[in-house]
Design an enzyme around this catalytic site. Structure first.
Site, short mmCIF file in Angstrom:
data_model
loop_
_atom_site.label_atom_id
_atom_site.label_comp_id
_atom_site.label_asym_id
_atom_site.label_seq_id
_atom_site.Cartn_x
_atom_site.Cartn_y
_atom_site.Cartn_z
N ALA A 79 -11.39 4.91 2.11
CA ALA A 79 -12.88 4.83 2.04
C ALA A 79 -13.43 4.09 3.14
CB ALA A 79 -13.10 3.87 0.97
N ASP B 273 0.89 -1.18 0.05
CA ASP B 273 -0.15 0.02 0.15
C ASP B 273 1.01 1.06 -0.01
OD1 ASP B 273 -2.34 1.43 0.10
OD2 ASP B 273 -2.63 1.40 2.44
N HIS C 216 -7.95 9.98 3.89
CA HIS C 216 -7.26 9.15 4.81
C HIS C 216 -7.48 9.47 5.91
CE1 HIS C 216 -4.56 8.03 1.06
NE2 HIS C 216 -5.05 6.85 1.65
N ASN D 273 -10.21 0.60 -0.17
CA ASN D 273 -9.35 0.53 0.75
C ASN D 273 -9.73 0.62 2.15
OD1 ASN D 273 -7.42 0.03 -1.12
ND2 ASN D 273 -5.94 1.74 -0.73
N SER E 159 -8.97 2.68 8.46
CA SER E 159 -9.26 3.35 9.85
C SER E 159 -10.41 2.66 10.54
CB SER E 159 -9.55 4.79 9.28
OG SER E 159 -8.70 5.57 8.97
N GLU F 135 -1.21 5.91 -8.67
CA GLU F 135 -2.30 6.87 -8.61
C GLU F 135 -2.19 8.37 -9.11
OE1 GLU F 135 -2.81 7.37 -4.24
OE2 GLU F 135 -3.78 9.22 -4.20
P1 13P Z 1 -8.91 4.97 5.33
O1 13P Z 1 -8.11 5.74 6.40
O2 13P Z 1 -10.26 5.38 4.99
O3 13P Z 1 -9.44 3.49 6.29
O4 13P Z 1 -8.06 4.57 3.95
C1 13P Z 1 -7.13 3.54 4.06
C2 13P Z 1 -6.20 3.63 2.84
O5 13P Z 1 -6.63 4.27 1.79
C3 13P Z 1 -5.30 2.64 2.88
O6 13P Z 1 -4.69 2.71 1.65
O1 G3H Z 2 -3.35 4.96 3.62
C1 G3H Z 2 -2.87 4.79 4.73
C2 G3H Z 2 -3.29 3.63 5.40
O2 G3H Z 2 -4.22 3.90 6.28
C3 G3H Z 2 -2.00 2.86 6.04
O3 G3H Z 2 -1.54 3.72 7.10
O4 G3H Z 2 0.79 4.03 6.67
O5 G3H Z 2 0.07 4.48 9.10
O6 G3H Z 2 0.18 2.01 8.00
P1 G3H Z 2 -0.11 3.60 7.80
ZN ZN Z 3 -4.46 4.76 0.59
#
Ligand code: 13P
Ligand code: G3H
Ligand code: ZN
Length: 309
Positions: free
Chosen positions: A213, A82, A180, A254, A257, A134
């Site tokens: 999302a 990710d 996010h 995705n 959160s 992206e």
């Molecule tokens: P959220 O913070 O809305 O869960 O998004 C997660 C995300 O996009 C991870 O790449």
């Molecule tokens: O988009 C980001 C994801 O929520 C991952 O979060 O980089 O803190 O692990 P993180």
């Molecule tokens: Zn993301």
């Protein structure tokens, strides 16, 4: 079933009008909760690992635990990087067994984004690995980077054909108003479906990805606040809007959160009800079950991927 890349699962999702949940993983209980939920709903899934997760848990631990979950569930599961920050991180994940990577060049110029994405695609495709790119920039917190609303920007549909053709990427994350973290909208939630529609007209059949999302489900925010937390004004993407997107070109949604809220909410509740407990298995069982229920809820009520494994 071995770990799979995203080609087949996205093709079926596109044609079937549903989306695949991409859930962030950081430890064993999260991996088990997600895969148990997916197994109960017989759903394909993407398990995604951020650079921060690799730093926290180490690549090899996450990879081995995911391999165990794949063997245990026999579901189609893709293991995905990710927000890959650069070519080297993508290469390290590909070499280390991931079946899919994201190269996030969304903060770069159009030409720089194309150059780094193309380089990752060439390396990945030679090894059977799929690549998400992206265009456009979401607001919110990713890893240690905070992107302000002013620095965020919607995807420009007129750029997507050139970008997809020149890079050869397999899927594209676009910015249509999600962000996010747990604080996404101050006023009424609104997504730019006109941009999504225009992008999918220009890239027929091409899988689109929605980041940021989580719906920030009020029951879990309440659980955190009821048991000693304070999360003022949290607001996520309404599930109705996500379902609408899943029926369109969006093939990957995705979610991180909402998992964090479920995990933390259950632990707070556990300690409020059992202040004498100190065996981690007791409170982590509740946390893992919270993840499992959240994932089942997403699969059935948001993604529509139940029964599609
Ligand atoms: P959220 O913070 O809305 O869960 O998004 C997660 C995300 O996009 C991870 O790449
Ligand atoms: O988009 C980001 C994801 O929520 C991952 O979060 O980089 O803190 O692990 P993180
Ligand atoms: Zn993301």
């Amino acid at each position: 079933m071995p770990i799979v890349n995203t080609t087949e699962m996205f093709k079926k999702a596109y044609e079937g009008g549903y989306a695949i949940g991409a859930f962030n993983v950081n430890n064993m209980e999260i991996i088990q909760g997600i895969t148990e939920g997916a197994k109960l709903e017989n759903s394909p899934i993407v398990l995604q690992v951020s650079a921060g997760a690799r730093k926290y848990a180490k690549h090899v631990y996450l990879m081995k635990m995911i391999e165990a979950a794949v063997a245990d569930t026999d579901l189609p599961i893709a293991v995905h990087l990710d927000h890959g920050p650069d070519f080297e991180t993508c290469k390290s994940c590909i070499d280390g067994g991931f079946s899919s990577v994201m190269i996030d060049g969304s903060h770069l110029s159009f030409e720089e984004n194309i150059a780094v994405t193309k380089r990752v695609v060439e390396y990945a495709h030679d090894r059977g690995v799929t690549v998400e790119a992206e265009l456009g920039r979401l607001a919110g917190v990713e890893d240690d980077v905070q992107v302000s609303a002013e620095d965020s920007s919607y995807t420009r549909p007129e750029e997507v054909e050139e970008f997809a053709t020149r890079t050869g990427c397999d899927s594209l994350a676009i910015a249509i108003g999600t962000s996010h973290g747990a604080f996404k909208f101050t006023g009424e939630a609104h997504l730019r479906f006109d941009i999504l529609e225009e992008v999918s007209k220009r890239l027929p059949g091409f899988p689109i990805v929605l980041h940021g999302a989580s719906s920030v489900i009020p029951a879990y925010v309440d659980m955190i606040n009821q048991f000693g937390g304070s999360m003022p004004g949290a607001q996520g993407v309404p599930e109705t809007l996500l379902r609408q997107a899943a029926g369109m070109a969006v093939c990957k949604i995705n979610i991180d959160s909402d998992l964090r809220l479920a995990f933390t909410g259950e632990i707070r509740k556990h300690f409020a009800e059992h202040p004498d407990h100190f065996d981690p298995r007791q409170y982590l069982t509740d946390a893992r079950n919270g993840i499992r229920s959240m994932v089942q809820h997403k699969i059935v009520h948001v993604l529509g991927s139940n029964g599609k494994a």
